[in-house]
Design a protein around this motif. Sequence first.
Motif, PDB file in Angstrom:
ATOM      1  N   GLY A 213       0.784  -1.406   0.137  1.00 54.88           N
ATOM      2  CA  GLY A 213       0.235  -0.301   0.049  1.00 54.88           C
ATOM      3  C   GLY A 213       0.659   1.341   0.241  1.00 54.88           C
TER       4      GLY A 213
ATOM      5  N   ASN B  67       3.225   2.508  -2.185  1.00 56.78           N
ATOM      6  CA  ASN B  67       2.233   3.323  -4.248  1.00 56.78           C
ATOM      7  C   ASN B  67       1.603   3.873  -3.844  1.00 56.78           C
ATOM      8  N   GLU B  68       0.590   3.784  -3.456  1.00 56.28           N
ATOM      9  CA  GLU B  68      -1.003   4.550  -3.473  1.00 56.28           C
ATOM     10  C   GLU B  68      -0.571   5.613  -2.374  1.00 56.28           C
TER      11      GLU B  68
ATOM     12  N   THR C 267      -0.606   9.838  -4.298  1.00 54.17           N
ATOM     13  CA  THR C 267      -1.542  10.283  -4.054  1.00 54.17           C
ATOM     14  C   THR C 267      -0.882  12.108  -3.897  1.00 54.17           C
TER      15      THR C 267
ATOM     16  N   ARG D 266      -3.482   6.606 -13.512  1.00 47.66           N
ATOM     17  CA  ARG D 266      -4.852   6.453 -12.326  1.00 47.66           C
ATOM     18  C   ARG D 266      -5.206   7.472 -12.691  1.00 47.66           C
TER      19      ARG D 266
ATOM     20  N   GLU E 128      -0.604  -5.518   3.473  1.00 47.39           N
ATOM     21  CA  GLU E 128      -0.462  -3.521   3.836  1.00 47.39           C
ATOM     22  C   GLU E 128       0.076  -3.418   5.088  1.00 47.39           C
TER      23      GLU E 128
END
Length: 471
Positions: free
Chosen positions: A87, A89-90, A94, A140, A244
């Motif tokens: 998680g 990378n998320e 952002t 994205r 995660e």
Amino acid sequence: MNIQLIPLHYVYLAFIALIIAVMVRRKDTTIICVAGIMTIGLLATETLSGSVSGIFNSFIYATKELLSTIFIISIIVAMSRVLIRTGINEVMVTPLTRFIRTPQAAYWGIGLIMMVVSLFFWPSPAVALIGAVLLPVAVRVGLPPIGVAIAMNLFGHGIALSGDYIIQGAPKLTADAAGLPVASVMAASVPLVIVMGTVSTLTSFWMLRQEMKSTQWKEQELTQKQQSTSEPQPEAHESVPVQEMPLRWRKTFAILIPLLFALDVVLMFVLNLQGGDATALIGGTAVVILIAVSLIAHRHNGSEETTTYLIEGFQFGFKVFGPVIPIAAFFYLGDAAITELFMNPLPEGSHGIVNDLGVALAGIVPMNGTVGAITMTVTGAVTGLDGSGFSGISLVGSIATMFAGSADSAPVLTALGQVAAIWVGGGTLIPWALIPAAAICGVNPFELARRNLKPVILGLTVTTLVAIFLI
């Protein structure tokens, strides 16, 4: 500069024509390349055993030449896998979505960033650095991976490398061969690089936009989204479950990882690291990040899972490069490989098969500015067929002086040959030179080469016309 062509040259040229014809029909060329290697080996050694052995030895040669690229791609993929599954990378991408909100912004933004970084460190390390961070952002906002690969490829291996205004490796080679000051060749290349870059990137962007607007594209995207939500993950992702991390650790690594890569950039400047040295620094940093994240995410199983991620990365790397090695092996015979593998069967004074063909081409055309410009473009493109881009630009520089009708035209012709050689061989049309961008983006290098073909040919045509007016 006259080199007597022998049967080896004509056989090699015939196989190149056959390979191109097969590629145009989108068929696999592996068997043809192996047949070409075997035929050249038979002519060079005059023994069947030497010919058959040459197949294996040429594969080894090609693998050695590509090994550093295989490793950096494999390591970056391994690192990317652990960042995605934890998680991190998320969280990391952002903030970037605030600046890159549309496919258009992603294409031009990634391209310009790639160009700037490539000017200082050359494209190979830049691809690994930029692709790992910005690919998820672009996808994205709606830019497909092939669009990211095109942008990185054209702006990095095309615009930045063909001008090479910071490191100045390319202009120095061509200028020295032509007996000209480096500054004059660089100055002459500016309008040519601008025209070439503008035409090719705008054409690619327009073609990509038209494809994205098509009904077939939208249906394909919808199908992929449905599959991603209803089907299990690909096999490559099944060996390690999603692990995660707590939010505080994800935020910590999301800040730390870009800082580490930024530190790499600073060290490149301070230590004057370029090319392979810069790539090695980025690869080592990626391994350290991979180990650190794995140990914290998987705790007691961190060591084992680190190995699993590395295995996945190398499986990906060799799977991508596997189909390319036989093709690269054949084209490397056009340069230094034939001397190493077959005890130099070429005539005295030869510069390698591909370069000899370039000299022969230059020797059969009239000596005037217009024909000279066209010949320099074609000669530069021919010398780029080995997938290096740099191997033939010294020859291009020396040939340019033959066509220069005045002192003012020599730098223009030299720069034109340099631009053509690097755009073709440096990483926009030759599939194995495209692999860094293609692998990082997860697209087929042959498909990427096909997408680049029309924009690059159109760019070379317009650039040649501009050069004719500048002479």
